[in-house]
Design a protein around this motif. Structure first.
Motif, short mmCIF file in Angstrom:
data_model
loop_
_atom_site.label_atom_id
_atom_site.label_comp_id
_atom_site.label_asym_id
_atom_site.label_seq_id
_atom_site.Cartn_x
_atom_site.Cartn_y
_atom_site.Cartn_z
N ALA A 65 3.78 10.65 4.61
CA ALA A 65 3.82 11.35 3.32
C ALA A 65 2.79 10.81 2.33
CB ALA A 65 5.22 11.26 2.72
N VAL A 66 2.47 9.52 2.41
CA VAL A 66 1.53 8.94 1.45
C VAL A 66 0.10 8.91 2.00
CG1 VAL A 66 3.36 7.55 0.40
CG2 VAL A 66 1.92 6.54 2.19
N ASN B 123 0.35 9.37 -5.65
CA ASN B 123 0.47 10.75 -5.18
C ASN B 123 1.78 11.42 -5.55
OD1 ASN B 123 -2.07 11.14 -3.35
ND2 ASN B 123 -1.26 9.14 -2.74
N GLY B 124 2.56 10.75 -6.41
CA GLY B 124 3.79 11.36 -6.90
C GLY B 124 4.87 11.50 -5.85
N TYR B 125 4.86 10.64 -4.86
CA TYR B 125 5.90 10.67 -3.83
C TYR B 125 7.04 9.76 -4.26
CZ TYR B 125 8.15 10.34 0.77
OH TYR B 125 9.05 10.38 1.81
N THR C 130 0.83 -1.20 0.00
CA THR C 130 0.00 0.00 0.00
C THR C 130 0.86 1.25 0.00
OG1 THR C 130 -1.84 -1.13 1.10
CG2 THR C 130 -1.76 1.27 1.29
N VAL C 131 1.95 1.24 0.74
CA VAL C 131 2.87 2.39 0.73
C VAL C 131 3.35 2.64 -0.70
CG1 VAL C 131 5.05 3.32 1.59
CG2 VAL C 131 3.60 1.93 3.10
N ALA D 75 12.99 2.19 -1.01
CA ALA D 75 13.03 0.94 -1.78
C ALA D 75 11.82 0.92 -2.70
CB ALA D 75 13.01 -0.27 -0.85
N GLY D 76 11.96 0.20 -3.83
CA GLY D 76 10.91 0.21 -4.83
C GLY D 76 10.14 -1.07 -4.97
#
Length: 378
Positions: free
Chosen positions: A84-85, A46-48, A38-39, A53-54
């Motif tokens: 932030a998200v 949201n463009g964060y 979810t993160v 890590a990806g």
């Protein structure tokens, strides 16, 4: 319900069976319990682009490893990415919905999940809109859990950050939403340098409105934090509270995990906490990560339980600690040899300490918790 302090415990709880036990969770942070997937999803939406890590496994590992710092301040830094998200109503709603679903899947039947609305305003949401989105998510997640045969009641605590100056405003928010799913108030954040007495106006407002509250105290800072929380602020519960051990002198040769606590000497603060039955919201795995205790073996949970403090088991931050309530049960069972009767006592402790009304607490104890543990105890 439990054995005397000097006698051995029953056989340890089977971790695979722990999910079956009805559980009550009083100390769980919404922004500390996101699913790693979810993160990643919300960051993309949201463009964060500042996640460390990806991929799901890498991100989960980063949160866990970063939280294993032994420092509360460094532990709290990991929340930069989760907060932030969580800056839009859909994101807050999704996180809250998944929180309720995940807790129910782990056998939690009642939960009080906390978060700081003031940290979710960067896209223009109002405090009320933030709380409304979270409450809606809890309702949706609870309904989905009910449909799968895992009923759960989730209630919310709104938290003020102790280093900020909005605690009275957040206390007013708690009272404003008290009949819509918010059951209490809390302050959180770095303890050192930010004593709870700085927020007396918020606590006085809660008391004036007959509204309950808890305070993070006795985690990274010592006995003075607990003393202020109970004596000056009048807290109903203590978030963590592990440093109450600073006011307990154990018999010579007995460590924090000692099995025989007969002869222990309690100081005035410790006696007050026990005498008044002030609940301790203990989070074993998190307490090790933040350096509140050196290890599970040295965690004061067992000593405090044997001395009949009102101890409760909690997760704190499921993402950062890579934990669940079932895992916390397993950790304690492995270390201290607890059996189902012990976990029934800890669960009843938690339900007695919940911020819902007495008749609701009694219904959970009599109709859900005791019957559930009767099956496990056999």
């Amino acid at each position: 319900m439990s054995l005397p302090a000097s006698e051995p415990r029953p056989s340890a709880v089977d971790r695979a069976s722990a999910v079956l036990a009805p559980k009550v969770l009083l100390h769980d942070h919404l922004d500390g319990g996101l699913r790693p997937a979810t993160v990643l999803d919300l960051a993309r939406e949201n463009g964060y682009d500042e996640l460390p890590a990806g991929d799901v496994d890498g991100l989960a590992r980063w949160f866990r490893d970063s939280a294993d710092s032994g420092s509360l301040v460094r532990y709290l830094e990991t929340f930069t990415h989760t907060v932030a998200v969580m800056q839009t109503a859909p994101a807050l709603r999704r996180v809250a919905r998944e929180c309720a679903e995940d807790l129910a899947a782990d056998g939690v039947v009642y939960a009080e999940v906390r978060f700081a609305p003031e940290q979710h305003l960067t896209t223009g949401l109002s405090l009320d809109e933030v709380v409304e989105a979270v409450l809606r998510g809890f309702d949706e997640g609870s309904a989905a859990a009910q449909a799968t045969g895992r009923p759960i009641l989730v209630r919310c605590l709104v938290t003020a950050m102790r280093h900020a100056a909005r605690s009275r405003e957040i206390a007013e928010l708690a009272v404003r939403f008290r009949d819509r799913g918010v059951v209490g108030f809390d302050i959180a954040g770095a303890e050192a340098g930010h004593p709870p007495s700085r927020h007396l106006d918020a606590f006085e407002y809660m008391r004036a409105n007959n509204a309950p509250f808890t305070i993070h105290a006795g985690e990274a800072f010592g006995l003075p934090s607990i003393h202020e929380a109970i004596s000056f602020c009048g807290t109903d519960r203590l978030g963590h509270g592990v440093r109450v051990m600073d006011d307990i002198e154990l018999p010579s040769g007995t460590g924090p995990s000692g099995r025989d606590v007969r002869g222990a000497q309690l100081g005035r603060v410790a006696n007050y906490v026990r005498d008044k039955r002030i609940p301790l919201e203990m989070c074993p795995s998190s307490n090790v990560q933040t350096g509140a205790v050196a290890s599970i073996a040295e965690h004061p949970f067992d000593v405090l339980a044997r001395l009949r403090f009102r101890v409760t088991v909690n997760t704190d931050n499921r993402l950062m600690s890579d934990t669940t309530m079932s895992k916390e049960f397993g950790v304690l069972a492995d270390q201290f040899g607890y059996g189902w009767a012990d976990f029934e006592r800890f669960t009843v402790n938690a339900m007695k300490s919940a911020f819902i009304h007495f008749d609701e607490r009694l219904r959970f104890i009599d109709e859900i918790i005791k019957p559930g543990y009767a099956v496990l105890i056999g």
